[in-house]
Design a protein around this motif. Structure first.
Motif, mmCIF file in Angstrom:
data_model
loop_
_atom_site.group_PDB
_atom_site.id
_atom_site.type_symbol
_atom_site.label_atom_id
_atom_site.label_comp_id
_atom_site.label_asym_id
_atom_site.label_seq_id
_atom_site.Cartn_x
_atom_site.Cartn_y
_atom_site.Cartn_z
ATOM 1 N N PRO A 299 -27.279 19.189 34.694
ATOM 2 C CA PRO A 299 -26.912 18.417 35.881
ATOM 3 C C PRO A 299 -26.600 19.340 37.066
ATOM 4 O O PRO A 299 -26.139 20.478 36.889
ATOM 5 N N GLY A 300 -26.849 18.854 38.262
ATOM 6 C CA GLY A 300 -26.624 19.631 39.473
ATOM 7 C C GLY A 300 -25.214 20.172 39.599
ATOM 8 O O GLY A 300 -25.004 21.326 39.981
ATOM 9 N N GLU A 301 -24.217 19.353 39.305
ATOM 10 C CA GLU A 301 -22.824 19.799 39.415
ATOM 11 C C GLU A 301 -22.539 20.972 38.480
ATOM 12 O O GLU A 301 -21.843 21.909 38.844
ATOM 13 N N GLU A 302 -23.092 20.917 37.280
ATOM 14 C CA GLU A 302 -22.902 22.018 36.338
ATOM 15 C C GLU A 302 -23.583 23.285 36.850
ATOM 16 O O GLU A 302 -23.023 24.388 36.756
ATOM 17 N N ALA A 303 -24.769 23.135 37.414
ATOM 18 C CA ALA A 303 -25.482 24.290 37.964
ATOM 19 C C ALA A 303 -24.681 24.926 39.090
ATOM 20 O O ALA A 303 -24.525 26.148 39.149
#
Length: 68
Positions: free
Chosen positions: A55-59
């Motif tokens: 997910p983008g937030e994790e990246a």
């Protein structure tokens, strides 16, 4: 070429600048094509499941952690 070399220094410099600019344009087109090909390859890898996604937030969290 002989005619170009016979030009005054300032005119040769201007000609050289214009020639380099024309080459840079060609290089930009080639680079754009290469990046487009790479992006399509990565897209296809993601769609086929060949590479994992996150997910983008994790990246973003990972990037922030690396930058700290």
């Amino acid at each position: 070429m002989k005619e170009a070399l016979a030009l005054p220094s300032a005119a040769r410099a201007l000609l050289a600048e214009k020639l380099v600019e024309s080459l840079e344009f060609d290089v930009e087109e080639i680079l754009q094509m290469l990046w487009t090909d790479k992006a399509k390859k990565r897209r296809d890898e993601v769609r086929s499941g060949a590479v994992p996604t996150i997910p983008g937030e994790e990246a973003l969290a990972r990037v922030r952690q690396i930058l700290e």
